[in-house]
Each structure stands twice: as C-alpha cells, then as structure tokens.
Design a protein around this motif. Structure first.
Motif, PDB file in Angstrom:
ATOM      1  N   ARG A  94       0.815  -1.207   0.000  1.00 43.36           N
ATOM      2  CA  ARG A  94       0.000   0.000   0.000  1.00 43.36           C
ATOM      3  C   ARG A  94       0.854   1.265   0.000  1.00 43.36           C
ATOM      4  NH1 ARG A  94      -4.466  -1.776   4.610  1.00 43.36           N
ATOM      5  NH2 ARG A  94      -5.150  -3.690   3.561  1.00 43.36           N
ATOM      6  N   LEU A  95       0.504   2.169  -0.883  1.00 43.27           N
ATOM      7  CA  LEU A  95       1.104   3.506  -0.860  1.00 43.27           C
ATOM      8  C   LEU A  95       0.322   4.299   0.174  1.00 43.27           C
ATOM      9  CD1 LEU A  95       2.965   5.692  -1.870  1.00 43.27           C
ATOM     10  CD2 LEU A  95       1.425   6.076  -3.801  1.00 43.27           C
ATOM     11  N   MET A  96       0.872   4.395   1.375  1.00 40.53           N
ATOM     12  CA  MET A  96       0.151   4.964   2.495  1.00 40.53           C
ATOM     13  C   MET A  96       0.124   6.487   2.484  1.00 40.53           C
ATOM     14  SD  MET A  96      -1.049   2.428   4.063  1.00 40.53           S
ATOM     15  CE  MET A  96      -1.662   3.286   5.488  1.00 40.53           C
ATOM     16  N   TYR A  97       1.172   7.087   1.931  1.00 37.95           N
ATOM     17  CA  TYR A  97       1.247   8.542   1.985  1.00 37.95           C
ATOM     18  C   TYR A  97       1.976   9.077   0.764  1.00 37.95           C
ATOM     19  CZ  TYR A  97       2.023  13.286   3.704  1.00 37.95           C
ATOM     20  OH  TYR A  97       2.038  14.644   3.832  1.00 37.95           O
ATOM     21  N   ALA A  98       1.362  10.083   0.139  1.00 33.98           N
ATOM     22  CA  ALA A  98       1.995  10.831  -0.939  1.00 33.98           C
ATOM     23  C   ALA A  98       1.813  12.306  -0.630  1.00 33.98           C
ATOM     24  CB  ALA A  98       1.376  10.476  -2.283  1.00 33.98           C
ATOM     25  N   PRO A  99       2.830  13.124  -0.843  1.00 31.88           N
ATOM     26  CA  PRO A  99       2.789  14.518  -0.377  1.00 31.88           C
ATOM     27  C   PRO A  99       2.150  15.485  -1.363  1.00 31.88           C
ATOM     28  CG  PRO A  99       4.924  14.066  -1.322  1.00 31.88           C
ATOM     29  CD  PRO A  99       4.149  12.775  -1.407  1.00 31.88           C
ATOM     30  N   THR A 100       1.822  16.650  -0.866  1.00 30.98           N
ATOM     31  CA  THR A 100       1.426  17.772  -1.705  1.00 30.98           C
ATOM     32  C   THR A 100       2.634  18.679  -1.896  1.00 30.98           C
ATOM     33  OG1 THR A 100       0.706  18.994   0.254  1.00 30.98           O
ATOM     34  CG2 THR A 100      -0.974  17.750  -0.940  1.00 30.98           C
ATOM     35  N   PHE A 101       2.578  19.498  -2.941  1.00 30.29           N
ATOM     36  CA  PHE A 101       3.669  20.439  -3.236  1.00 30.29           C
ATOM     37  C   PHE A 101       3.071  21.837  -3.396  1.00 30.29           C
ATOM     38  CE2 PHE A 101       5.115  16.321  -4.806  1.00 30.29           C
ATOM     39  CZ  PHE A 101       6.393  16.234  -4.286  1.00 30.29           C
ATOM     40  N   ASP A 102       3.146  22.622  -2.346  1.00 26.89           N
ATOM     41  CA  ASP A 102       2.635  23.987  -2.348  1.00 26.89           C
ATOM     42  C   ASP A 102       3.832  24.928  -2.328  1.00 26.89           C
ATOM     43  OD1 ASP A 102       1.487  26.441  -1.962  1.00 26.89           O
ATOM     44  OD2 ASP A 102       0.328  25.887  -0.184  1.00 26.89           O
ATOM     45  N   PHE A 103       4.026  25.621  -3.425  1.00 30.19           N
ATOM     46  CA  PHE A 103       5.186  26.507  -3.539  1.00 30.19           C
ATOM     47  C   PHE A 103       4.871  27.944  -3.113  1.00 30.19           C
ATOM     48  CE2 PHE A 103       5.968  22.929  -6.338  1.00 30.19           C
ATOM     49  CZ  PHE A 103       7.267  22.586  -5.998  1.00 30.19           C
ATOM     50  N   GLY A 104       3.666  28.175  -2.631  1.00 29.14           N
ATOM     51  CA  GLY A 104       3.328  29.463  -2.037  1.00 29.14           C
ATOM     52  C   GLY A 104       3.274  30.610  -3.026  1.00 29.14           C
ATOM     53  N   ILE A 105       3.380  31.822  -2.486  1.00 34.52           N
ATOM     54  CA  ILE A 105       3.360  33.057  -3.279  1.00 34.52           C
ATOM     55  C   ILE A 105       4.802  33.518  -3.476  1.00 34.52           C
ATOM     56  CG2 ILE A 105       2.585  35.449  -3.362  1.00 34.52           C
ATOM     57  CD1 ILE A 105       0.272  34.640  -1.523  1.00 34.52           C
ATOM     58  N   ASN A 106       5.174  33.744  -4.728  1.00 38.95           N
ATOM     59  CA  ASN A 106       6.569  34.059  -5.049  1.00 38.95           C
ATOM     60  C   ASN A 106       6.679  35.336  -5.869  1.00 38.95           C
ATOM     61  OD1 ASN A 106       7.775  31.275  -4.209  1.00 38.95           O
ATOM     62  ND2 ASN A 106       6.062  30.762  -5.547  1.00 38.95           N
ATOM     63  N   GLN A 107       7.832  35.962  -5.802  1.00 36.92           N
ATOM     64  CA  GLN A 107       8.080  37.167  -6.589  1.00 36.92           C
ATOM     65  C   GLN A 107       8.337  36.796  -8.047  1.00 36.92           C
ATOM     66  OE1 GLN A 107      11.391  38.986  -4.519  1.00 36.92           O
ATOM     67  NE2 GLN A 107      10.041  40.228  -3.252  1.00 36.92           N
ATOM     68  N   ILE A 108       7.748  37.564  -8.956  1.00 38.74           N
ATOM     69  CA  ILE A 108       8.000  37.355 -10.392  1.00 38.74           C
ATOM     70  C   ILE A 108       9.452  37.716 -10.679  1.00 38.74           C
ATOM     71  CG2 ILE A 108       7.422  38.132 -12.716  1.00 38.74           C
ATOM     72  CD1 ILE A 108       4.576  38.645 -11.719  1.00 38.74           C
ATOM     73  N   SER A 109      10.102  36.867 -11.460  1.00 38.50           N
ATOM     74  CA  SER A 109      11.519  37.078 -11.766  1.00 38.50           C
ATOM     75  C   SER A 109      11.720  37.277 -13.269  1.00 38.50           C
ATOM     76  CB  SER A 109      12.337  35.874 -11.298  1.00 38.50           C
ATOM     77  OG  SER A 109      13.698  36.024 -11.661  1.00 38.50           O
ATOM     78  N   THR A 110      12.732  38.077 -13.621  1.00 35.57           N
ATOM     79  CA  THR A 110      13.062  38.287 -15.032  1.00 35.57           C
ATOM     80  C   THR A 110      14.132  37.314 -15.508  1.00 35.57           C
ATOM     81  OG1 THR A 110      14.674  39.970 -14.392  1.00 35.57           O
ATOM     82  CG2 THR A 110      12.437  40.729 -14.945  1.00 35.57           C
ATOM     83  N   ILE A 111      14.593  36.448 -14.602  1.00 30.65           N
ATOM     84  CA  ILE A 111      15.565  35.410 -14.957  1.00 30.65           C
ATOM     85  C   ILE A 111      15.039  34.069 -14.443  1.00 30.65           C
ATOM     86  CG2 ILE A 111      17.523  36.999 -14.902  1.00 30.65           C
ATOM     87  CD1 ILE A 111      18.217  35.902 -12.134  1.00 30.65           C
ATOM     88  N   ASP A 112      15.667  32.973 -14.871  1.00 36.68           N
ATOM     89  CA  ASP A 112      15.266  31.665 -14.371  1.00 36.68           C
ATOM     90  C   ASP A 112      15.350  31.652 -12.848  1.00 36.68           C
ATOM     91  OD1 ASP A 112      15.236  31.143 -17.033  1.00 36.68           O
ATOM     92  OD2 ASP A 112      16.714  29.533 -17.007  1.00 36.68           O
ATOM     93  N   ALA A 113      14.371  31.045 -12.207  1.00 38.14           N
ATOM     94  CA  ALA A 113      14.334  31.070 -10.743  1.00 38.14           C
ATOM     95  C   ALA A 113      13.875  29.720 -10.197  1.00 38.14           C
ATOM     96  CB  ALA A 113      13.402  32.176 -10.264  1.00 38.14           C
ATOM     97  N   ASP A 114      14.278  29.440  -8.955  1.00 40.01           N
ATOM     98  CA  ASP A 114      13.885  28.218  -8.256  1.00 40.01           C
ATOM     99  C   ASP A 114      13.219  28.610  -6.942  1.00 40.01           C
ATOM    100  OD1 ASP A 114      15.193  25.930  -9.869  1.00 40.01           O
ATOM    101  OD2 ASP A 114      16.837  27.365  -9.615  1.00 40.01           O
TER     102      ASP A 114
END
Length: 299
Positions: free
Chosen positions: A74-94
């Motif tokens: 049984r796959l008992m637990y799988a997570p969520t991925f909430d990246f929240g509120i982020n600043q818009i960037s003019t370059i690649d961002a993580d």
C-alpha cells in the motif's frame, strides 16, 4: 544424642526411597499455533524513522489512509507540493516548497470483531494546553508491505499530468515548458531492524544532483521508492518504508515543539524546488497541476 541420630537416618532413607523407589512421569504438553493473512490487515501512516502514527492536515493523505494499493502493498502517503506566493523574476528562478503539516493521532482496536477493526482518534481536543499540535515535516512518500511474501517486489512512481495552468480554454494561462518540480535530497527509512540500504532504493539523481518529475499523462513516472531487489534477504513484508525528500532527515528535528505549524510563519523544504524559466507570468493568480502516484508489483 541418640534421638538426633535416628532422625538423620530417617531423612537419608526417605531420600533414597524417592530416588529409587518412585517413578517420575513426563510433564504434560499442549500445542500453541497462529496463522496470519493479508486480508483486512491494518496499517497506518507513521512519522518516518519512528512508529508514531500521524495524520496529514495539508491534503497529502487520502481519507482512508491509503492513497493507492496493489494487493497487500500500500502507498500509504503521498505529499502535496505547495510553492506558495513568489516574486515574479526576469531570470530563471527556483522556488522552495512549503513543508507538509502532520498531526499525531492514536489508534483504537476493536478486538471483539473478527477480523478486528481499527479507527483513528484525532488527538486535538480544542484545548491548546492538551492538544498534540500539528507540526511541519518535509515531503515524503511511504509504503507498507503486508504481503507476507519475502519476494514481493514493488515500486512507486510519480508524474505530473499537465503543465502548471490557471483557467481553462482560451483564457488558460500556462507556465511554459521547462517549468519542473525538482527534488534534490532524499533519506530512506524503514521500520525494519535491517538497514534500509539492504531493503530499498530511492531516486536516481542526474549529473546536477536532482531528479525532476516528468510531465504528461502518457509518460513514464519518476521512480521515487522501491524494493532493492526481490531476494529474501531484502524482504520488506511486515514493514513500512519511506523516502523523505530531504538530505540527512532526522525525525528528532520535527515535532510539535520544534516545528509547530503556523499560519503566519511558513517553513520551507529547500530540497524540493519549482524551477521556473524566465517568462511572462500573470500576477495574483494560482497556477496548479495534478500529480499521479502509482505503486506497482514486479520489476
């Protein structure tokens, strides 16, 4: 003096009669036996590296405690991925992901039913002085194996069904190709006494040290956790195996007292990030996607 000698002689005679004049019968014996089945077997999500039962409070766990199952794995637990509120960037961002929030729970067994049934009881009472508070913990995936078979081999994969999108049809706004969920760390754990390295394998990282979740309903998923092999020496039956998406995860670092969940001060897991190439992004809207997790039996 004569009286004492007579008593002594009688004692010696009694011992002699017990040793040679009486037979000792064999002690009676009875049998004890037990058998086990995977039908209706009970298992629950635990905090990785412990046997502490927990319940997700951020939407990562299915209500019945089992996200997916294949037979008695049984796959008992799988997570969520909430990246929240982020600043818009003019370059690649993580952008780092918010940690998931879990809450300690207790389990009660009804042994009057056959098979016995289990129910979980929320430890929250509404009284802050008594409650076992929810706490933040890094994302993890967890599998229980109650197959009762040493050679049961299993794997867990995940894929992202579509690109991150807001809206539908002509009004849809989509983050462009190259936007990916990247995982940089992992820690395998097991409830077995055998070292987890002998039982399970996690993700294969690329040359840059990360694993990216593939995008598309028809693509193969990223293997995030699985049996090391199908030999009896690496059997996982009767155990719970987890992969925490965090380098050097230690359960003592996460608890109701150390990382209590707050609605104002979010904690982030820097080992899971959303990579967003520079692009046109609309402010104040939420881009979302669906992740599909699967557990399979076999190679």
């Amino acid at each position: 003096m004569m009286k004492k000698l007579v008593i002594s002689s009688l004692l010696v005679s009694t011992v002699a009669l017990g040793g040679f004049g009486m037979s000792v019968s064999a002690a009676p014996t009875t049998n004890g036996k037990a058998s086990f089945t995977d039908k209706d077997a009970h298992t629950h999500v635990v905090k990785p590296q412990t046997l502490e039962a927990i319940k997700d409070v951020t939407g990562g766990q299915a209500p019945d405690g089992s996200v997916a199952e294949s037979g008695a794995v049984r796959l008992m637990y799988a997570p969520t991925f909430d990246f929240g509120i982020n600043q818009i960037s003019t370059i690649d961002a993580d952008y780092a992901v918010k940690m998931n929030s879990v809450q300690p729970i207790t389990w009660t067994e009804n042994i009057e039913t056959k098979p016995s049934t289990w129910t979980h009881k929320n430890t929250q009472t509404g009284d802050p002085a008594k409650d076992a508070a929810a706490y933040d913990i890094p994302q993890f995936v967890q599998v229980s194996d109650i197959s009762g078979i040493d050679t049961t081999n299993w794997n867990v994969t995940v894929k992202q069904d579509t690109a991150f999108t807001n809206g539908t049809g002509a009004d849809a706004k989509t983050l462009k190709a190259g936007t990916t969920i990247d995982i940089y760390g992992q820690t395998l754990t097991t409830t077995s006494e055998t070292a987890v390295a002998n039982l399970a394998a996690g993700m294969t990282m690329d040359a840059s040290g990360k694993a990216s979740i593939p995008i598309g309903k028809d693509v193969g998923g990223l293997k995030v956790l699985g049996r090391k092999d199908s030999t009896a020496a690496s059997a996982t039956t009767g155990t719970i195996t987890s992969n925490v998406f965090k380098k050097e995860y230690g359960e003592a670092d996460y608890s109701s007292t150390k990382t209590a969940t707050s609605t104002e001060d979010f904690r982030y897991n820097n080992d899971v990030k959303l990579h967003v190439p520079a692009q046109k992004i609309t402010k104040d809207v939420t881009y979302s996607t669906t992740l599909t997790w699967a557990v399979t039996i076999g190679e």
